[in-house]
Design a protein around this motif. Sequence first.
Motif, short mmCIF file in Angstrom:
data_model
loop_
_atom_site.label_atom_id
_atom_site.label_comp_id
_atom_site.label_asym_id
_atom_site.label_seq_id
_atom_site.Cartn_x
_atom_site.Cartn_y
_atom_site.Cartn_z
N THR A 133 0.71 -1.15 0.11
CA THR A 133 0.00 0.20 -0.15
C THR A 133 1.03 1.29 0.06
OG1 THR A 133 -0.25 -0.09 2.30
CG2 THR A 133 -1.88 -1.02 1.21
N TRP A 145 -12.63 1.74 -11.40
CA TRP A 145 -12.94 1.78 -9.94
C TRP A 145 -13.52 3.10 -9.56
CZ3 TRP A 145 -7.66 -0.33 -8.33
CH2 TRP A 145 -7.36 -1.52 -8.80
N SER A 184 -13.53 5.96 -4.04
CA SER A 184 -13.18 5.45 -2.62
C SER A 184 -12.61 3.85 -2.81
CB SER A 184 -14.77 5.42 -2.23
OG SER A 184 -15.59 4.33 -3.01
N LYS A 185 -12.99 3.20 -3.58
CA LYS A 185 -12.33 1.94 -3.79
C LYS A 185 -10.82 1.92 -3.78
CE LYS A 185 -12.28 -2.37 -6.56
NZ LYS A 185 -13.01 -3.06 -7.58
N GLY A 190 -8.95 4.46 -2.99
CA GLY A 190 -8.63 4.87 -1.62
C GLY A 190 -8.53 3.83 -0.48
N ARG A 191 -9.43 3.29 -0.49
CA ARG A 191 -9.34 1.81 0.52
C ARG A 191 -8.27 0.99 0.26
NH1 ARG A 191 -14.98 1.91 -0.55
NH2 ARG A 191 -14.89 0.12 -1.75
N TYR A 192 -7.72 0.86 -0.81
CA TYR A 192 -6.72 0.03 -1.35
C TYR A 192 -5.39 0.81 -1.01
CZ TYR A 192 -9.28 -3.48 -4.26
OH TYR A 192 -9.99 -4.35 -4.82
N GLU A 193 -5.35 2.04 -1.00
CA GLU A 193 -3.96 2.75 -0.71
C GLU A 193 -4.12 2.85 0.68
OE1 GLU A 193 -3.54 6.67 -2.41
OE2 GLU A 193 -3.64 5.75 -4.66
N THR A 194 -5.11 2.83 1.57
CA THR A 194 -4.60 2.92 3.07
C THR A 194 -4.63 1.51 3.71
OG1 THR A 194 -7.31 3.00 3.28
CG2 THR A 194 -5.99 5.04 3.27
N ASP A 229 -7.29 -0.26 4.25
CA ASP A 229 -8.66 -0.60 4.76
C ASP A 229 -9.55 -1.79 4.08
OD1 ASP A 229 -8.25 1.51 6.56
OD2 ASP A 229 -9.71 2.90 5.39
N THR A 230 -9.12 -1.99 2.80
CA THR A 230 -9.38 -3.02 2.07
C THR A 230 -8.24 -3.90 1.58
OG1 THR A 230 -11.70 -2.07 1.14
CG2 THR A 230 -10.78 -3.95 -0.10
#
Length: 290
Positions: A20, A43, A46-47, A49-53, A55-56
């Motif tokens: 990430t 994508w 938000s999708k 963004g979640r990969y970068e953090t 969270d997903t």
Amino acid sequence: MSGQDEAERISPTVRLRKVTRRIRQWRSEAGLPLEEVAPRLGWSKSKLGRYETGDTPIGPAEVMAIATVFGIPEEEREHYVGLAFQARQKGWWQRYGASTLASNFAEYVGLESEAGHVREFASDLIPGLLQTENYATDLMNAWIPRASPTVTRERADLRRQRQQRLHDEQPVQLSTVIHESGLRQLVGGTDVMREQLEHLVTMSELPHVTLQVLPFDAGAVPALGAPFIILSFPDQEDPDVPFADYLTGCVYIEDEDEVESYNLNYSALEQAALAPADSAEFITKLAGEL
């Protein structure tokens, strides 16, 4: 420790953080905002963004897609695709259920399992890596709600697994500053506490364990009342991760300025504390008073 056991201690948590962090760097180096990159991948913002953090959790296919969009060279692309694959493997600690190991602490165990150096400021408790079974059991039995006997046994096993790293062929380096209040808190009664203090002295004799006591007469010192842990990793590209917990959860620090603040505070605590030899003498005296 066997090669297989050492392999089991490879942390998917650390691998995920590597991936990430790198995909964030790819986008930063390209100078592109999320809202511009996400449509190219099909994508939502938000999708991505979640990969970068993190969270997903991101998978190999998603890393491949992002690397392709940014034109990342094949060798680098394949390296991070491989890391994403490894990050999907289960860590040894994930055999425990949610009742034994809360998800927010599971991430900590994953990071600790691959850390090369653990630094901990303990203000009112003995650090977990140095707790005896009797001391730790009394602590667990005092928490509300009280854990079932099964969960208590599983948590004891988890703690033993974590502590094993201090006895591996390539052990984790542990540095800790323990406030005098933690040494005097009579957990489990005099016999349990005497055993715990004697164990601290024994562990302090290991070449990779540095134990210092912060006595009451040190007065006002940095971070007083705010215990924390800093995890450092063998790969210099992996930044330090400070960690602090509270009654119902925990926080991980990743902002560079805040990480630097934690490092500065720990260094100041080391300066204020007794030297390791004096600390061992101090603890031995306390044990003799019980």
